[in-house]
Write a protein that holds these residues in place. Structure first.
Motif, PDB file in Angstrom:
ATOM      1  N   PHE A 195      35.735  34.754  74.788  1.00 30.46           N
ATOM      2  CA  PHE A 195      35.507  35.647  74.007  1.00 30.46           C
ATOM      3  C   PHE A 195      34.843  36.888  74.230  1.00 30.46           C
ATOM      4  O   PHE A 195      35.757  38.094  73.942  1.00 30.46           O
ATOM      5  CB  PHE A 195      34.631  35.194  72.682  1.00 30.46           C
ATOM      6  CG  PHE A 195      34.259  36.202  71.754  1.00 30.46           C
ATOM      7  CD1 PHE A 195      35.492  36.587  70.675  1.00 30.46           C
ATOM      8  CD2 PHE A 195      33.112  36.737  71.582  1.00 30.46           C
ATOM      9  CE1 PHE A 195      35.037  37.549  69.808  1.00 30.46           C
ATOM     10  CE2 PHE A 195      32.801  37.920  70.839  1.00 30.46           C
ATOM     11  CZ  PHE A 195      33.917  38.058  69.715  1.00 30.46           C
ATOM     12  N   THR A 203      39.781  37.855  66.635  1.00 31.88           N
ATOM     13  CA  THR A 203      38.731  37.096  67.695  1.00 31.88           C
ATOM     14  C   THR A 203      37.241  37.390  67.011  1.00 31.88           C
ATOM     15  O   THR A 203      36.653  36.508  67.093  1.00 31.88           O
ATOM     16  CB  THR A 203      38.822  37.753  68.966  1.00 31.88           C
ATOM     17  OG1 THR A 203      38.493  39.005  69.116  1.00 31.88           O
ATOM     18  CG2 THR A 203      40.143  37.306  69.761  1.00 31.88           C
ATOM     19  N   PHE A 245      40.242  29.956  70.651  1.00 29.88           N
ATOM     20  CA  PHE A 245      41.043  30.471  71.731  1.00 29.88           C
ATOM     21  C   PHE A 245      40.335  29.988  72.943  1.00 29.88           C
ATOM     22  O   PHE A 245      39.208  29.637  73.161  1.00 29.88           O
ATOM     23  CB  PHE A 245      40.542  31.938  71.474  1.00 29.88           C
ATOM     24  CG  PHE A 245      40.869  32.740  70.242  1.00 29.88           C
ATOM     25  CD1 PHE A 245      42.116  33.184  69.725  1.00 29.88           C
ATOM     26  CD2 PHE A 245      39.737  33.178  69.481  1.00 29.88           C
ATOM     27  CE1 PHE A 245      42.495  33.783  68.897  1.00 29.88           C
ATOM     28  CE2 PHE A 245      40.100  33.724  68.171  1.00 29.88           C
ATOM     29  CZ  PHE A 245      41.328  34.123  68.046  1.00 29.88           C
ATOM     30  N   ARG A 246      41.328  30.014  73.879  1.00 24.09           N
ATOM     31  CA  ARG A 246      41.216  29.091  75.124  1.00 24.09           C
ATOM     32  C   ARG A 246      40.315  30.049  76.144  1.00 24.09           C
ATOM     33  O   ARG A 246      39.810  29.788  76.980  1.00 24.09           O
ATOM     34  CB  ARG A 246      42.395  28.929  75.754  1.00 24.09           C
ATOM     35  CG  ARG A 246      43.125  27.879  74.752  1.00 24.09           C
ATOM     36  CD  ARG A 246      42.707  26.578  74.517  1.00 24.09           C
ATOM     37  NE  ARG A 246      42.566  25.952  75.832  1.00 24.09           N
ATOM     38  CZ  ARG A 246      41.820  24.726  75.946  1.00 24.09           C
ATOM     39  NH1 ARG A 246      40.792  24.391  75.261  1.00 24.09           N
ATOM     40  NH2 ARG A 246      41.386  24.302  77.051  1.00 24.09           N
ATOM     41  N   ALA A 269      37.249  39.163  76.548  1.00 21.07           N
ATOM     42  CA  ALA A 269      38.624  39.538  75.925  1.00 21.07           C
ATOM     43  C   ALA A 269      38.447  40.467  74.739  1.00 21.07           C
ATOM     44  O   ALA A 269      38.968  41.528  74.788  1.00 21.07           O
ATOM     45  CB  ALA A 269      39.144  38.208  75.448  1.00 21.07           C
ATOM     46  N   HIS A 270      37.188  40.318  73.973  1.00 23.86           N
ATOM     47  CA  HIS A 270      36.849  41.235  72.996  1.00 23.86           C
ATOM     48  C   HIS A 270      36.468  42.658  73.640  1.00 23.86           C
ATOM     49  O   HIS A 270      36.804  43.645  73.071  1.00 23.86           O
ATOM     50  CB  HIS A 270      35.467  40.756  72.377  1.00 23.86           C
ATOM     51  CG  HIS A 270      35.505  41.211  70.990  1.00 23.86           C
ATOM     52  ND1 HIS A 270      36.300  40.792  69.796  1.00 23.86           N
ATOM     53  CD2 HIS A 270      34.558  42.057  70.247  1.00 23.86           C
ATOM     54  CE1 HIS A 270      36.014  41.330  68.550  1.00 23.86           C
ATOM     55  NE2 HIS A 270      34.921  42.097  68.806  1.00 23.86           N
ATOM     56  N   ASN A 306      35.018  34.196  66.099  1.00 26.73           N
ATOM     57  CA  ASN A 306      33.994  33.878  66.652  1.00 26.73           C
ATOM     58  C   ASN A 306      32.547  33.983  65.630  1.00 26.73           C
ATOM     59  O   ASN A 306      31.757  33.092  65.829  1.00 26.73           O
ATOM     60  CB  ASN A 306      33.358  35.186  67.581  1.00 26.73           C
ATOM     61  CG  ASN A 306      32.532  34.718  68.839  1.00 26.73           C
ATOM     62  OD1 ASN A 306      31.363  35.143  68.502  1.00 26.73           O
ATOM     63  ND2 ASN A 306      32.762  33.713  69.481  1.00 26.73           N
ATOM     64  N   TYR A 342      36.198  28.312  67.530  1.00 28.49           N
ATOM     65  CA  TYR A 342      36.558  28.484  68.838  1.00 28.49           C
ATOM     66  C   TYR A 342      37.779  28.139  69.099  1.00 28.49           C
ATOM     67  O   TYR A 342      38.113  27.159  70.130  1.00 28.49           O
ATOM     68  CB  TYR A 342      35.456  27.968  69.883  1.00 28.49           C
ATOM     69  CG  TYR A 342      34.153  28.623  69.765  1.00 28.49           C
ATOM     70  CD1 TYR A 342      33.961  30.208  69.535  1.00 28.49           C
ATOM     71  CD2 TYR A 342      33.037  27.661  69.512  1.00 28.49           C
ATOM     72  CE1 TYR A 342      32.620  30.592  69.434  1.00 28.49           C
ATOM     73  CE2 TYR A 342      31.810  28.147  69.267  1.00 28.49           C
ATOM     74  CZ  TYR A 342      31.455  29.639  69.196  1.00 28.49           C
ATOM     75  OH  TYR A 342      30.213  30.000  68.975  1.00 28.49           O
ATOM     76  N   PHE A 375      43.823  41.955  67.351  1.00 30.67           N
ATOM     77  CA  PHE A 375      43.230  41.017  68.164  1.00 30.67           C
ATOM     78  C   PHE A 375      41.547  41.118  68.003  1.00 30.67           C
ATOM     79  O   PHE A 375      41.002  40.217  68.070  1.00 30.67           O
ATOM     80  CB  PHE A 375      43.521  41.343  69.732  1.00 30.67           C
ATOM     81  CG  PHE A 375      42.931  40.432  70.491  1.00 30.67           C
ATOM     82  CD1 PHE A 375      43.627  39.483  70.973  1.00 30.67           C
ATOM     83  CD2 PHE A 375      41.772  40.761  71.271  1.00 30.67           C
ATOM     84  CE1 PHE A 375      43.145  38.443  72.142  1.00 30.67           C
ATOM     85  CE2 PHE A 375      41.116  39.867  72.126  1.00 30.67           C
ATOM     86  CZ  PHE A 375      41.865  38.830  72.667  1.00 30.67           C
TER      87      PHE A 375
END
Ligand SMILES: Nc1nc2c(c(=O)[nH]1)N[C@H]1C(S)=C(S)[C@@H](COP(=O)(O)O)O[C@H]1N2
Ligand SMILES: [Mo]
Length: 410
Positions: A154, A139, A150-151, A157-158, A143, A148, A135
């Motif tokens: 960033f 991501t 991913f909904r 989540a990161h 990035n 982009y 992941f």
């Protein structure tokens, strides 16, 4: 007991004569050094966001490495160095991770999958480690390529995945360091690298050693060299944009490889119009009293010029000579000579980057500017005309462009 299903679950299916505890220990040791650099610089980047300040919080501030210390305002290249390491070493990690997963893949098909509660726990930590690593890398790469897809947010989540990663890694190390040390003691740390292809034999014993090995097609050092070449290629393909200057065009996979001074987001992209930045523009400076300045009035204030590095969170950087009004000068004029923080708002109508809070020591640094000119010329609309922030070693993302309002707080 249920018999092993066919295929990869059967002993004898995995036939590489290179797999074994020593090879996995070497790949794991290299990975440990690399991911330590990536994790430390990642958490430093998070600390540099200063999530404990006003509008900056993106995650729960009580989680690790958020409020330990105030990120220093210098040397000016500090953030660019830290984030350049994060992104480029992060890229170099990818081939090593793939090789490490290849080296242990028979374990994915171990039969029975779990023999005891403690083994079940151990396998759960490995699952979390592999999932969080995948992941973080996916991501992170998306990035830095401005992809982009991913909904979700960033940064949040990161960061949360990194917390899971560190916890799972610690659990994994507790179990595996003794296994690796045993392999090094039995086989030496580098002795197996002396063997060329003709002398490459399966490791004498251990969990991952093939039951019915095929003859090798590459030596262990050949395998490690190929992995290292892959890592170096990925890092070199991007590092030029982190170092900047004449090396920028060499970053053949970096999205910010052209132009001396990359633009992160254009004025049009941020919905900042010529109307907003034209003759009617006034900068509001609030404090003990509220002042406002036209751009001509800002140019008539005392100016300072400093050559400072702007380092983007996505790993590229640029070194420029900036001219403008020191933030400390504006704070004094607003009647807050020693502010504890300043809240900055952009003319940009929407988006998370339209506002930021900076700490008092960042305002106090005499190189922190409300920039009006760069490299001896007017700021261009895309670089933040009529005025933008530059603070030494501040993450690029906090160097707000198209500044409309500053509020100094005592
Ligand atoms: N208002 C506003 N300021 C902004 C941004 C933005 O999108 N909106 N992008 C930031 C980011 S992520 C970076 S790296 C720098 C880049 O500055 P540049 O585009 O002049 O190179 O501006 C920062 N300032
Ligand atoms: Mo950025």
């Amino acid at each position: 007991m249920i018999p092993a299903p066919p295929g990869p679950f059967r002993p004898g299916f995995w036939r590489s004569s290179l797999r074994g505890p020593w090879l996995t220990a070497v790949l794991g040791s290299v990975l440990l050094v690399l991911v330590t650099i990536v994790a430390v610089t990642g958490f430093l980047s998070h600390a540099a966001y200063q999530p404990d300040l006003g509008s900056n919080a993106l995650v729960r501030p009580d989680l690790p490495f958020t409020t330990f210390f105030g990120w220093p305002s210098g040397p000016s290249w500090l953030y660019a160095l830290s984030q350049g390491l994060h992104v480029n070493v992060g890229l170099a990690v990818i081939p090593v991770v793939l090789a490490k997963l290849w080296s242990v893949i028979p374990r994915l098909f171990a039969w029975p999958p779990v023999r005891s509660a403690s083994e079940g726990f151990e396998r759960l930590t490995v699952a979390l480690l592999v999932a969080s690593t995948g992941f973080l890398l996916a991501t992170g790469v998306a990035n830095i390529q401005y992809w982009y897809v991913f909904r979700f947010d960033f940064v949040r989540a990161h960061y949360y995945a990194a917390v899971v990663f560190v916890a799972a890694l610690v659990a994994h190390l507790v179990v595996k360091i003794p296994v690796a040390l045993r392999a090094y003691r039995a086989r030496g740390v580098i002795a197996p690298l002396r063997a060329g292809l003709a002398d490459t034999r399966p490791e004498p014993d251990g969990d991952l050693v093939a039951a019915a090995p095929d003859p090798p097609t590459v030596s262990r050092r050949g395998l490690l060299l190929a992995v290292g070449a892959g890592s170096l290629t990925l890092a070199v393909a991007n590092a030029g944009s982190s170092i900047g200057g004449p090396l920028r065009p060499t970053a053949f996979l970096g999205p910010r490889r052209s132009g001396g001074f990359p633009v992160n987001k254009t004025a049009a992209g941020a919905k900042v119009t010529a109307e907003m930045t034209g003759a009617s523009y006034r900068l509001v400076v609030a404090g003990a009293e509220e002042l406002s300045f036209s751009r001509e009035e800002l140019l008539a204030l005392p100016q300072a010029t400093h050559t400072l590095t702007l380092g983007c969170v996505e790993g590229w950087s640029t070194r420029q000579t900036w001219t403008g009004v020191p933030l400390a000068e504006l704070a004094r004029r607003a009647g807050v000579p020693e502010p504890s923080e300043v809240h900055i708002e952009s003319l940009q109508p929407a988006g998370v980057l339209r506002q930021v809070t900076l700490a008092g020591h960042q305002v106090a640094d005499d190189r922190s500017l409300l920039v009006l000119r760069v490299a001896g010329a007017e700021l261009t609309p895309d670089h933040g005309y009529p005025a933008r922030i530059i603070v030494p070693s501040l993450p690029g993302v906090h160097n707000t462009k198209w500044v409309g309002r500053l509020e100094f707080r005592a």
